[in-house]
Write a protein that holds these residues in place. Structure first.
Motif, PDB file in Angstrom:
ATOM      1  N   TRP A  93       0.822  -1.213   0.000  1.00 29.23           N
ATOM      2  CA  TRP A  93       0.000   0.000   0.000  1.00 29.23           C
ATOM      3  C   TRP A  93       0.856   1.264   0.000  1.00 29.23           C
ATOM      4  N   ARG A  94       1.968   1.209   0.726  1.00 31.59           N
ATOM      5  CA  ARG A  94       2.856   2.371   0.734  1.00 31.59           C
ATOM      6  C   ARG A  94       3.418   2.646  -0.660  1.00 31.59           C
ATOM      7  N   LYS A  95       3.806   1.603  -1.349  1.00 29.97           N
ATOM      8  CA  LYS A  95       4.292   1.789  -2.705  1.00 29.97           C
ATOM      9  C   LYS A  95       3.195   2.322  -3.608  1.00 29.97           C
ATOM     10  N   ALA A  96       1.956   1.828  -3.416  1.00 26.38           N
ATOM     11  CA  ALA A  96       0.853   2.303  -4.257  1.00 26.38           C
ATOM     12  C   ALA A  96       0.551   3.782  -4.002  1.00 26.38           C
ATOM     13  N   VAL A  97       0.556   4.162  -2.703  1.00 23.69           N
ATOM     14  CA  VAL A  97       0.275   5.566  -2.373  1.00 23.69           C
ATOM     15  C   VAL A  97       1.356   6.483  -2.942  1.00 23.69           C
ATOM     16  N   PHE A  98       2.608   6.080  -2.810  1.00 21.31           N
ATOM     17  CA  PHE A  98       3.695   6.886  -3.379  1.00 21.31           C
ATOM     18  C   PHE A  98       3.583   6.984  -4.896  1.00 21.31           C
ATOM     19  N   GLY A  99       3.160   5.883  -5.529  1.00 17.68           N
ATOM     20  CA  GLY A  99       2.975   5.923  -6.968  1.00 17.68           C
ATOM     21  C   GLY A  99       1.872   6.874  -7.396  1.00 17.68           C
ATOM     22  N   VAL A 100       0.747   6.874  -6.618  1.00 19.14           N
ATOM     23  CA  VAL A 100      -0.362   7.770  -6.940  1.00 19.14           C
ATOM     24  C   VAL A 100       0.063   9.225  -6.775  1.00 19.14           C
ATOM     25  N   PHE A 101       0.724   9.532  -5.661  1.00 22.16           N
ATOM     26  CA  PHE A 101       1.173  10.905  -5.438  1.00 22.16           C
ATOM     27  C   PHE A 101       2.198  11.340  -6.493  1.00 22.16           C
ATOM     28  N   GLY A 102       3.076  10.443  -6.894  1.00 26.09           N
ATOM     29  CA  GLY A 102       4.025  10.789  -7.947  1.00 26.09           C
ATOM     30  C   GLY A 102       3.340  11.068  -9.268  1.00 26.09           C
ATOM     31  N   PHE A 103       2.298  10.269  -9.589  1.00 24.69           N
ATOM     32  CA  PHE A 103       1.555  10.498 -10.824  1.00 24.69           C
ATOM     33  C   PHE A 103       0.827  11.849 -10.792  1.00 24.69           C
ATOM     34  N   VAL A 104       0.199  12.152  -9.640  1.00 23.57           N
ATOM     35  CA  VAL A 104      -0.472  13.454  -9.502  1.00 23.57           C
ATOM     36  C   VAL A 104       0.542  14.596  -9.603  1.00 23.57           C
TER      37      VAL A 104
END
Length: 310
Positions: A93-104
């Protein structure tokens, strides 16, 4: 039976140790311990089923210690496995959240780049204009503080005020009725003195001011000639000042004589127009302000030097 259990242990250990263990190497020890605890519990349950009708008296200290633990060993094993799974899922989940924030963040950077590409030049020009205006005002203020010619400015105030007084005596409300024309003529005089515009263009501005006041606004000769005469009296050469003030004085006397010959007194004229509000023109206020700023800065510098000496 024991061979079957050991085979199951090898298979489960082979598959489960491929997942990340909590605390790294210590997680493997916890997993082995929980497996052997389950194995021990199964063995005790098997003995209880086989020797159900046989009375046994187990007084060994080991049985009193391991007895309560064996009832909860299965729950402990599942808790350890669930804990490991939770940690593994939290890492995902941490990797997913970081990925979402990076995409935004990449989307916002692209939007900002697009906005700057579309309106970047106007914003840059506006910022440069504001900076230029700020430095111009600062330079102008510094020039007033350091190099303001107090005698010349005082002469300008005296001569321009004399022309204004002559005009007001001959044609009341001649000053307050045209503040914008007086301001334009004063700015034109300042720019020609500083060398920002040429003299032909300066003469054109004064001619336009006189024509607008005389033919568009339908004002009298004294009121129409007031901005031009005031500028010539303020910034002209000595002979230009004498000629301008003398000509304007003659024009004012002629206008006043004409008004009296028509049988119209000044009091009656004021009764028709009402009470006049005589405001000081903005160019004279600017000159007076420059004198005040220079005098205040000089006084402040003198007081500062006196304090340093004392």
């Amino acid at each position: 039976m024991i061979k079957v259990i050991l085979t199951i242990f090898k298979i489960t250990t082979k598959h489960t140790l491929s997942l990340p263990m909590p605390f790294h190497d210590k997680g493997e020890v916890l997993w082995h311990t929980s497996f052997f605890a389950v194995l021990w519990g199964i063995w005790i349950e098997r003995d209880n089923r086989i020797f159900r009708q046989v009375e046994r008296l187990d007084t060994s200290p080991w049985a009193s210690i391991t007895g309560p633990f064996c009832y909860y060993k299965l729950a402990l094993a599942f808790i350890l496995y669930a804990w490991r799974a939770v940690l593994f899922e939290l890492a995902n989940w941490r990797k997913a959240v970081f990925g979402v924030f990076g995409f935004v963040g990449y989307i916002l950077k692209g939007a900002l780049a697009l906005v700057l590409y579309v309106i970047g030049d106007p914003i840059t020009s506006m910022i440069r204009g504001i900076e230029t205006a700020f430095y111009t005002i600062r330079s102008f203020y510094s020039g007033i503080v350091a190099y303001a010619p107090i005698p010349e400015l005082t002469t300008i105030i005296i001569l321009a005020s004399t022309v204004l007084a002559i005009s007001e005596a001959s044609a009341p409300d001649s000053v307050s009725s045209q503040p914008y024309l007086l301001t334009i003529s004063g700015l034109a005089g300042y720019t020609v003195v500083r060398g920002y515009i040429s003299e032909p263009f300066f003469w054109t501005i004064l001619l336009c001011v006189y024509g607008f006041s005389r033919f568009v606004k339908k004002r009298n000769d004294v009121t129409s000639a007031l901005p031009v005469a005031a500028v010539f009296a303020a910034i002209g050469e000595p002979w230009v000042r004498i000629l301008a003030m003398g000509s304007f004085l003659a024009l004012a006397i002629a206008h006043h004589w004409k008004k009296l010959s028509q049988g119209k007194k000044e009091d009656e004229y004021e009764d028709e127009k009402g009470v006049y509000q005589r405001d000081v023109p903005l160019p004279l206020l600017g000159v007076a302000l420059a004198i005040g700023i220079h005098a205040a800065a000089k006084w402040a510098g003198y007081r500062h030097l006196t304090w340093m000496i004392v």
